[in-house]
Write a protein that holds these residues in place. Sequence first.
Motif, mmCIF file in Angstrom:
data_model
loop_
_atom_site.group_PDB
_atom_site.id
_atom_site.type_symbol
_atom_site.label_atom_id
_atom_site.label_comp_id
_atom_site.label_asym_id
_atom_site.label_seq_id
_atom_site.Cartn_x
_atom_site.Cartn_y
_atom_site.Cartn_z
ATOM 1 N N UNK A 1 0.850 -1.176 0.000
ATOM 2 C CA UNK A 1 0.000 0.000 0.000
ATOM 3 C C UNK A 1 0.895 1.238 0.000
ATOM 4 N N UNK A 2 0.556 2.217 -0.824
ATOM 5 C CA UNK A 2 1.317 3.456 -0.965
ATOM 6 C C UNK A 2 0.449 4.606 -0.466
ATOM 7 N N UNK A 3 0.761 5.136 0.717
ATOM 8 C CA UNK A 3 -0.017 6.232 1.286
ATOM 9 C C UNK A 3 0.625 7.572 0.947
ATOM 10 N N UNK A 4 -0.186 8.509 0.485
ATOM 11 C CA UNK A 4 0.284 9.836 0.113
ATOM 12 C C UNK A 4 -0.528 10.849 0.908
ATOM 13 N N UNK A 5 0.120 11.835 1.531
ATOM 14 C CA UNK A 5 -0.647 12.851 2.248
ATOM 15 C C UNK A 5 -1.441 13.714 1.276
ATOM 16 N N UNK A 6 -2.531 14.269 1.745
ATOM 17 C CA UNK A 6 -3.349 15.179 0.931
ATOM 18 C C UNK A 6 -2.635 16.503 0.718
ATOM 19 N N UNK B 1 4.147 17.071 -5.603
ATOM 20 C CA UNK B 1 3.051 17.049 -6.579
ATOM 21 C C UNK B 1 3.149 15.837 -7.503
ATOM 22 N N UNK B 2 4.370 15.455 -7.870
ATOM 23 C CA UNK B 2 4.537 14.286 -8.744
ATOM 24 C C UNK B 2 4.123 12.990 -8.053
ATOM 25 N N UNK B 3 4.113 12.991 -6.719
ATOM 26 C CA UNK B 3 3.730 11.808 -5.959
ATOM 27 C C UNK B 3 2.238 11.753 -5.641
ATOM 28 N N UNK B 4 1.498 12.810 -6.041
ATOM 29 C CA UNK B 4 0.055 12.813 -5.837
ATOM 30 C C UNK B 4 -0.442 13.715 -4.728
ATOM 31 N N UNK B 5 0.452 14.442 -4.060
ATOM 32 C CA UNK B 5 0.021 15.409 -3.054
ATOM 33 C C UNK B 5 -0.757 16.509 -3.781
ATOM 34 N N UNK B 6 -1.889 16.914 -3.233
ATOM 35 C CA UNK B 6 -2.765 17.870 -3.919
ATOM 36 C C UNK B 6 -2.396 19.330 -3.644
#
Length: 77
Positions: free
Chosen positions: A1-6, A29-34
């Motif tokens: 599981x890959x958890x990314x902070x908001x 941002x490239x890792x999915x942080x909004x």
Amino acid sequence: MHLVPEAVVEIVSPGYERKDLEIGPTFYLSQGVKDVIVFDPRSNLITHFRRDGVNSSTAPQVFELECGCTVPISPVD
């Protein structure tokens, strides 16, 4: 599981300005942080990075994040 902070809130450290303002936000941002908020307490400058652009302002400021949270940033005296 890959958890990314908001969201990420970064405080600019003396000597690490380039990392904090150029390298870090792009990576997050490239890792999915909004939302990435970078605050420089020496100048009270706040830079808010999102996938759709970058905005700069000075403290005090309240930010509405994509996750629905609000983040107040107060000036440093």
